[in-house]
Write a protein that holds these residues in place. Structure first.
Motif, PDB file in Angstrom:
ATOM      1  N   HIS A  12       0.858  -1.185   0.000  1.00 50.75           N
ATOM      2  CA  HIS A  12       0.000   0.000   0.000  1.00 50.75           C
ATOM      3  C   HIS A  12       0.890   1.228   0.000  1.00 50.75           C
ATOM      4  O   HIS A  12       1.782   1.367   0.849  1.00 50.75           O
ATOM      5  N   ASN A  13       0.657   2.117  -0.968  1.00 44.49           N
ATOM      6  CA  ASN A  13       1.462   3.344  -1.097  1.00 44.49           C
ATOM      7  C   ASN A  13       2.957   3.032  -1.107  1.00 44.49           C
ATOM      8  O   ASN A  13       3.752   3.673  -0.412  1.00 44.49           O
ATOM      9  N   SER A  14       3.328   2.027  -1.891  1.00 43.22           N
ATOM     10  CA  SER A  14       4.723   1.629  -2.083  1.00 43.22           C
ATOM     11  C   SER A  14       5.381   1.111  -0.809  1.00 43.22           C
ATOM     12  O   SER A  14       6.609   1.099  -0.699  1.00 43.22           O
ATOM     13  N   PHE A  58      -7.951 -10.276   6.913  1.00 48.82           N
ATOM     14  CA  PHE A  58      -7.578 -10.117   5.509  1.00 48.82           C
ATOM     15  C   PHE A  58      -7.550  -8.638   5.152  1.00 48.82           C
ATOM     16  O   PHE A  58      -8.533  -7.933   5.347  1.00 48.82           O
ATOM     17  N   PRO A  59      -6.403  -8.134   4.632  1.00 54.14           N
ATOM     18  CA  PRO A  59      -6.313  -6.719   4.242  1.00 54.14           C
ATOM     19  C   PRO A  59      -6.688  -6.524   2.777  1.00 54.14           C
ATOM     20  O   PRO A  59      -6.500  -7.409   1.943  1.00 54.14           O
ATOM     21  N   ILE A  60      -7.219  -5.333   2.449  1.00 58.86           N
ATOM     22  CA  ILE A  60      -7.562  -5.011   1.063  1.00 58.86           C
ATOM     23  C   ILE A  60      -7.236  -3.547   0.780  1.00 58.86           C
ATOM     24  O   ILE A  60      -7.205  -2.721   1.684  1.00 58.86           O
ATOM     25  N   ASN A  61      -6.987  -3.257  -0.491  1.00 61.58           N
ATOM     26  CA  ASN A  61      -6.847  -1.882  -0.977  1.00 61.58           C
ATOM     27  C   ASN A  61      -8.130  -1.480  -1.686  1.00 61.58           C
ATOM     28  O   ASN A  61      -8.657  -2.232  -2.500  1.00 61.58           O
ATOM     29  N   ASN A  65      -7.272   3.614  -0.099  1.00 61.50           N
ATOM     30  CA  ASN A  65      -7.219   3.398   1.347  1.00 61.50           C
ATOM     31  C   ASN A  65      -6.902   1.936   1.654  1.00 61.50           C
ATOM     32  O   ASN A  65      -7.175   1.044   0.851  1.00 61.50           O
ATOM     33  N   LEU A  66      -6.336   1.725   2.829  1.00 65.28           N
ATOM     34  CA  LEU A  66      -6.038   0.383   3.311  1.00 65.28           C
ATOM     35  C   LEU A  66      -7.118  -0.032   4.299  1.00 65.28           C
ATOM     36  O   LEU A  66      -7.389   0.671   5.275  1.00 65.28           O
ATOM     37  N   TYR A  67      -7.739  -1.167   4.026  1.00 66.13           N
ATOM     38  CA  TYR A  67      -8.788  -1.709   4.881  1.00 66.13           C
ATOM     39  C   TYR A  67      -8.345  -3.044   5.467  1.00 66.13           C
ATOM     40  O   TYR A  67      -7.458  -3.714   4.935  1.00 66.13           O
ATOM     41  N   LEU A  68      -9.010  -3.423   6.539  1.00 65.43           N
ATOM     42  CA  LEU A  68      -8.801  -4.734   7.137  1.00 65.43           C
ATOM     43  C   LEU A  68     -10.160  -5.284   7.515  1.00 65.43           C
ATOM     44  O   LEU A  68     -10.947  -4.595   8.176  1.00 65.43           O
ATOM     45  N   TYR A  69     -10.454  -6.490   7.044  1.00 63.79           N
ATOM     46  CA  TYR A  69     -11.675  -7.108   7.539  1.00 63.79           C
ATOM     47  C   TYR A  69     -11.298  -8.350   8.324  1.00 63.79           C
ATOM     48  O   TYR A  69     -10.250  -8.951   8.128  1.00 63.79           O
ATOM     49  N   TYR A  70     -12.168  -8.721   9.235  1.00 61.73           N
ATOM     50  CA  TYR A  70     -11.877  -9.815  10.144  1.00 61.73           C
ATOM     51  C   TYR A  70     -13.191 -10.278  10.758  1.00 61.73           C
ATOM     52  O   TYR A  70     -14.249  -9.670  10.554  1.00 61.73           O
ATOM     53  N   ASN A  82      -6.219   5.266   8.728  1.00 63.50           N
ATOM     54  CA  ASN A  82      -5.975   6.626   8.280  1.00 63.50           C
ATOM     55  C   ASN A  82      -4.493   6.806   7.955  1.00 63.50           C
ATOM     56  O   ASN A  82      -3.707   5.855   7.996  1.00 63.50           O
ATOM     57  N   SER A  83      -4.091   8.014   7.626  1.00 62.17           N
ATOM     58  CA  SER A  83      -2.720   8.256   7.176  1.00 62.17           C
ATOM     59  C   SER A  83      -1.692   8.014   8.270  1.00 62.17           C
ATOM     60  O   SER A  83      -0.508   7.810   7.986  1.00 62.17           O
ATOM     61  N   ASN A  84      -2.129   8.012   9.531  1.00 59.96           N
ATOM     62  CA  ASN A  84      -1.219   7.736  10.645  1.00 59.96           C
ATOM     63  C   ASN A  84      -1.228   6.271  11.049  1.00 59.96           C
ATOM     64  O   ASN A  84      -0.696   5.902  12.095  1.00 59.96           O
ATOM     65  N   LEU A  85      -1.849   5.438  10.209  1.00 61.51           N
ATOM     66  CA  LEU A  85      -1.953   4.005  10.451  1.00 61.51           C
ATOM     67  C   LEU A  85      -2.723   3.677  11.721  1.00 61.51           C
ATOM     68  O   LEU A  85      -2.506   2.663  12.367  1.00 61.51           O
ATOM     69  N   ASN A  86      -3.623   4.555  12.107  1.00 55.33           N
ATOM     70  CA  ASN A  86      -4.613   4.250  13.132  1.00 55.33           C
ATOM     71  C   ASN A  86      -5.889   3.830  12.421  1.00 55.33           C
ATOM     72  O   ASN A  86      -6.255   4.408  11.395  1.00 55.33           O
ATOM     73  N   TRP A  87      -6.583   2.844  12.973  1.00 51.18           N
ATOM     74  CA  TRP A  87      -7.811   2.465  12.303  1.00 51.18           C
ATOM     75  C   TRP A  87      -8.963   3.329  12.765  1.00 51.18           C
ATOM     76  O   TRP A  87      -8.990   3.833  13.875  1.00 51.18           O
TER      77      TRP A  87
END
Length: 198
Positions: A12-14, A58-61, A65-70, A82-87
């Motif tokens: 995600h974002n290189s 499982f993560p998805i783009n 944006n970066l998402y995570l489902y579980y 978010n951009s600070n890697l807080n969900w």
């Protein structure tokens, strides 16, 4: 890691990220790291785990944006980083019943939609496979196969577990699942043709 499971990598974002679930204080909790092989370093992703049994990670783009489902117990959930890697706030994925045990699910981000395929039970005599889409980043979900009690793509097929998967390929939505395991199992593939028809 203690009893780690469901490890996945995603770019995600290189950058490269790893997500998994492991035992912490007696519960399975989500864990995540940003991995940098050039400097041989790892950065912990913030606020990745709660206090419930969080598995089937499982993560998805989607939409940059970066998402995570579980899955937590009987409920699928989706979160966005978010951009600070807080969900951000957690969204509950739809289910046909609050007591639907251990739903098997997969979410993909494609086109202008998030797509969810889910193996559900608790609403019908048999486990059913349903497909949903969301156009608002997972806040609300609509059935792709209609909103009635028969809106399932596996019809009357009986299986203890359907192990569904979904993919968007060549401008078409495809799904696969296991069916008919009351006597002998089969693997079904189906393509969505529009107008709630598979």
């Amino acid at each position: 890691s203690v009893n780690a499971r469901n490890a996945f990598l995603i770019s995600h974002n290189s950058k490269l990220y790893a997500f998994w679930s492991e035992i912490n204080s007696g519960y399975y909790q989500l864990k995540g790291r940003e991995i940098d092989f050039s400097s041989n370093s790892q950065a912990v992703i913030n606020n990745t785990g709660g206090s419930n049994d969080e598995i089937s990670v499982f993560p998805i783009n989607y939409n940059s944006n970066l998402y995570l489902y579980y899955r937590i117990s009987n409920l699928g959930q989706l979160t966005k980083f978010n951009s600070n890697l807080n969900w951000t706030a957690i969204t509950n994925l739809p289910t046909c019943a609050a007591n639907s045990p251990s739903p098997e699910l997969r979410v993909i981000g494609q086109d202008t939609n998030l797509y969810l395929i889910q193996d559900e039970s608790g609403c019908y005599t048999n486990r059913v496979v349903r497909v949903y889409n969301s156009t608002d980043n997972g806040t609300t979900w609509n059935s792709v196969v209609g909103g009635t009690g028969s809106s399932r793509i596996n019809g009357s097929d009986v299986s203890a577990h359907n192990y569904p998967d979904i993919i968007y390929f060549d401008s078409n939505l495809y799904a696969t699942y296991v069916s008919g395991c009351d006597s002998a199992c089969s693997v079904k593939f189906t393509r969505y043709t529009g107008s709630s028809t598979w």
